[in-house]
Scaffold this motif. Sequence first.
Motif, PDB file in Angstrom:
ATOM      1  N   ASN A  71       0.829  -1.207   0.000  1.00 31.34           N
ATOM      2  CA  ASN A  71       0.000   0.000   0.000  1.00 31.34           C
ATOM      3  C   ASN A  71       0.867   1.262   0.000  1.00 31.34           C
ATOM      4  OD1 ASN A  71      -2.118  -1.766   0.125  1.00 31.34           O
ATOM      5  ND2 ASN A  71      -2.519  -1.469   2.303  1.00 31.34           N
ATOM      6  N   ARG A 451      -8.831  -2.648  -8.195  1.00 33.03           N
ATOM      7  CA  ARG A 451      -7.492  -2.059  -8.180  1.00 33.03           C
ATOM      8  C   ARG A 451      -7.008  -1.908  -6.748  1.00 33.03           C
ATOM      9  NH1 ARG A 451      -8.368   4.379  -9.420  1.00 33.03           N
ATOM     10  NH2 ARG A 451      -6.121   4.422  -9.116  1.00 33.03           N
ATOM     11  N   ARG A 452      -5.724  -1.609  -6.611  1.00 35.06           N
ATOM     12  CA  ARG A 452      -5.082  -1.424  -5.313  1.00 35.06           C
ATOM     13  C   ARG A 452      -5.199  -2.676  -4.442  1.00 35.06           C
ATOM     14  NH1 ARG A 452      -6.764   4.951  -4.184  1.00 35.06           N
ATOM     15  NH2 ARG A 452      -5.234   5.775  -5.639  1.00 35.06           N
ATOM     16  N   TYR A 453      -5.148  -3.840  -5.115  1.00 35.82           N
ATOM     17  CA  TYR A 453      -5.221  -5.119  -4.405  1.00 35.82           C
ATOM     18  C   TYR A 453      -3.831  -5.726  -4.283  1.00 35.82           C
ATOM     19  CZ  TYR A 453     -10.142  -6.298  -3.588  1.00 35.82           C
ATOM     20  OH  TYR A 453     -11.413  -6.357  -3.097  1.00 35.82           O
ATOM     21  N   PHE A 454      -3.473  -6.044  -3.045  1.00 29.23           N
ATOM     22  CA  PHE A 454      -2.206  -6.697  -2.755  1.00 29.23           C
ATOM     23  C   PHE A 454      -2.260  -8.167  -3.152  1.00 29.23           C
ATOM     24  CE2 PHE A 454      -0.125  -9.262   0.636  1.00 29.23           C
ATOM     25  CZ  PHE A 454       1.196  -8.997   0.304  1.00 29.23           C
ATOM     26  N   ASP A 455      -3.439  -8.746  -3.031  1.00 26.61           N
ATOM     27  CA  ASP A 455      -3.619 -10.166  -3.299  1.00 26.61           C
ATOM     28  C   ASP A 455      -4.859 -10.305  -4.174  1.00 26.61           C
ATOM     29  OD1 ASP A 455      -3.351 -12.860  -3.247  1.00 26.61           O
ATOM     30  OD2 ASP A 455      -3.705 -13.097  -1.097  1.00 26.61           O
ATOM     31  N   TYR A 456      -4.982 -11.444  -4.878  1.00 25.91           N
ATOM     32  CA  TYR A 456      -6.128 -11.545  -5.787  1.00 25.91           C
ATOM     33  C   TYR A 456      -6.595 -12.986  -5.917  1.00 25.91           C
ATOM     34  CZ  TYR A 456      -2.123 -12.440  -8.899  1.00 25.91           C
ATOM     35  OH  TYR A 456      -0.968 -12.909  -9.445  1.00 25.91           O
TER      36      TYR A 456
ATOM     37  N   HIS B 178      -7.382  -4.262   2.554  1.00 28.15           N
ATOM     38  CA  HIS B 178      -8.374  -3.982   1.510  1.00 28.15           C
ATOM     39  C   HIS B 178      -8.582  -5.191   0.597  1.00 28.15           C
ATOM     40  CE1 HIS B 178     -10.308  -2.071  -1.884  1.00 28.15           C
ATOM     41  NE2 HIS B 178      -9.217  -2.057  -2.618  1.00 28.15           N
ATOM     42  N   SER B 179      -7.490  -5.827   0.172  1.00 35.83           N
ATOM     43  CA  SER B 179      -7.645  -6.918  -0.807  1.00 35.83           C
ATOM     44  C   SER B 179      -8.194  -8.196  -0.176  1.00 35.83           C
ATOM     45  CB  SER B 179      -6.321  -7.190  -1.517  1.00 35.83           C
ATOM     46  OG  SER B 179      -5.375  -7.697  -0.615  1.00 35.83           O
ATOM     47  N   TYR B 180      -8.263  -8.230   1.154  1.00 33.52           N
ATOM     48  CA  TYR B 180      -8.841  -9.413   1.805  1.00 33.52           C
ATOM     49  C   TYR B 180     -10.274  -9.173   2.248  1.00 33.52           C
ATOM     50  CZ  TYR B 180      -4.080 -11.058   1.714  1.00 33.52           C
ATOM     51  OH  TYR B 180      -2.848 -11.445   1.288  1.00 33.52           O
ATOM     52  N   MET B 181     -10.813  -7.994   1.903  1.00 33.20           N
ATOM     53  CA  MET B 181     -12.177  -7.687   2.326  1.00 33.20           C
ATOM     54  C   MET B 181     -13.151  -8.275   1.313  1.00 33.20           C
ATOM     55  SD  MET B 181     -13.700  -4.084   3.537  1.00 33.20           S
ATOM     56  CE  MET B 181     -15.469  -3.844   3.770  1.00 33.20           C
ATOM     57  N   GLU B 182     -13.477  -9.548   1.511  1.00 34.00           N
ATOM     58  CA  GLU B 182     -14.355 -10.212   0.563  1.00 34.00           C
ATOM     59  C   GLU B 182     -15.400 -11.024   1.317  1.00 34.00           C
ATOM     60  OE1 GLU B 182     -11.109 -12.082  -1.477  1.00 34.00           O
ATOM     61  OE2 GLU B 182     -11.091 -13.764  -0.105  1.00 34.00           O
TER      62      GLU B 182
END
Lengths: 530, 303
Positions: A71, A451-456, B178-182
């Motif tokens: 981030n 967007r702005r995702y560290f993981d996917y 943020h990317s783990y907020m699912e």
Amino acid sequence: MAETITHSYLENTGRYKGILAWLTSTDHKRIGLMYMYAMMVFFIVGVLLGELMRLELFRPGQQFYSAQTYNGIFTIHGIIMIFTVVIPGLAAVFGNFCMPLLIGARDVAFPRLNLFSWYLYILGAAIALSSQFLGNGPPDTGWTFYAPYSIQTHTNVVAAVFGAFVLGFSSILTGLNFIVTIHRLRAAGMTFFRMPLFPWSLYATAWIQVLATPIVGITLLMVIAERWLRIGFFDPSLGGDPILYQHLFWIYSHPAVYIMILPAMGVITEIIPTFAQRRVFGYKAIALSSLAIALVGYFVWAHHMYTSGMSITARWVFSLLTFLVAVPSAIKVFNWVTTMYKGSISVKPPFLFALGFIFLFMIGGLTGLSLGSLATDIHVHDTSYVVAHFHYIIFGGVGFAFFAALHYWYPKMYGRMYNFRRANIAFGFLFVGFNLLYFPQFVIGIMGMPRRYFDYLPQFTLGHQLSTIGGFILLIGIIIMLVNLFSKKGVKAPDNPWGGKTLEWTIPSPPPVENFDELPVITGEPYYFE
Amino acid sequence: MLTEASNFAEGVDLAFKVIFGISIFLLVGITTVMITFVIKYRRSKHPKAEQIKDNTALEITWTLIPLAIALLMFYYGYAAFRPQRDFPKDAMNVTVVAKMWVWSFVYPGNKESNMLVLPINKPVVLNLTSLDVIHSFYVPAFRQKEDCVPGKTNQMWFIPTMIGEYWVLCAEYCGMNHSYMEAKVKVVSQAEYEAWINALPKKTAEPEGLTIIKKNACTGCHSIDGSNLVSTSFKGIYGKESIVVTDGKEHTITVDDAYIKTSIYEPDKDMVKGLPKGVMKSYKGIISDDEVSRIIDYFKSIK
């Protein structure tokens, strides 16, 4: 001709020697180069940060560093690239170096203010970068500093925001300087409609700089006041409104896109007639469409906010206006292509970069249409589709135009040529790498990759891997290009290596200190080829 | 390519097809013309350029045609979007509560779930709220997205049209995880939905301490069920031994009242080994002494 001996602007003749002679110089050409050197350093740092992100994203899950580090990296990547590279961008480098030459002036209207703007630029950049090393850790808000997150995070947001504030002043003063220069210092006989089109685009840009930048300045100060004094402007827990922040931010930051792209369009409009040996097609339409873009560009900011919960009226009005601003950009593309019709085209490196620009800019512009349209934007807003779109405009557009301008005016700047073959090879790597880097991001964005995702999620892996590979091909291209231009001296350049018709090609390469022995008198249109 | 699982998906995809179709045509067309000119009029074959005069009729044409195309595209985007704002009166209502970095879904009757379960072919209105910063509720399969803005309630509605499980993602950057907020949205038959909602327990009054730590988003990093998030879980934390780093020196402490208080007010003082300084902010002036005691009471209760 006068009998006086004129010195090249690159020779030191004043009181100081070496680097001091540069740091105290008010010569617009030296200031242009000083912007360029600083910008290249920032650009390389920004690129390396981008590559670090691509490495982390090569596979799902954590690879090399934590989410918090990621981030921080995308935030400073954005701050460096937007505020210290592309916003000053072509206007600061080539505007400073070429605009007085193109309009037949000895310098800008306020040379000392011009040098002061450069110092403000360096100061602002230093303050923004200090956020990485001072205080409570690197800011993690993204370059957009959206409230209330930017109010609540404990990281060093204030330094980054204050840096951007100072950089804004540099931009305003440069804009002011250019407006006055273009009004007051055009050569005798050069009416507005005899002025070359790069100064025209700078003129439109300068008005945006002067009129829009103060808004972001105030907004950023409000963020600082809210963090320090707990005044509730934007944070609802203090009584503020987070949507107000978005409006204020985009009222500047959308026109800022035109601050970046208009000078790029201007440069392309100089390059194409020279290499086609043809008068530019639709001179007036190109000149006026720059102003139209600058004007309509003010009224489209809320297309960044379709999902924020605005009223339906606001949504459709901004959508409609957004589609209107697409039209003048389309006109420019048609004019560029038509200027090649029945020309006598020589595909030298600057022209090759200009062709690359047109192609990438078209993809950037056309993919912007589904972001301006309501229903489709709702789906792809804040996904990697948007990331791909703005990199096509800002890197594919502004970046490639910058490279085109650099290859075009390099002989004038240094009085030396460079190796064409290596420049073409660099272009090949840049073009292929660029498309491989960003095109897959359109695809995974449509599939729903935010967007702005560290993981996917695993279904996005292939797209990310192609993108990372593209990122490194692009990096090779940048290295080849810079080595070719700056590693060793090329052969001496003639005054007019490309057969250009504008005024900078009538004086020696490199130009003398005050450009013109005798100020030129203009009697006709700027792109007059027999 | 992507599942069309709501009543709006088809319209949105049609707008995409219109825009992309025209765009690809223009891109390929203009690029072909450009490359043709470059090859045909290259200097070796065409040494003398012709100076072509401006042509006002041509310029007006290529202003009006893009204008018409732009208006057409605007219309398709608007037409697919407009019904998304006509909220049905008889729809079921679910409140979406976003906070760092979890979704929860509150059903009528104060029933709360961490999965959004919906009956197929029934309109649903989602009331989107946030407890801390801006999040964005995004279900790609439904082509729906709207921000969850603290201090106001946004709305969206749709009809799920396909049985299945789909991702809910957060599309507005909201901090570290943020990317783990699912979460998942599960579309089921009416009968299955009813069985599920009836079995869902009512939210019981929660201990005061838990309310406080939820309100301050502590649970974003510290779980209460023993699972590992950013930092230590609160489950069983009271009385546990832990290795901490104080001024660069490691030592072992027992988690007691004093340590908990220090951790809340001066989180960087005794850092749990392996965590970076500055990862947690100080809650001095935000969580009162009295609230700290409530939190400690709560910790004692979840051994």
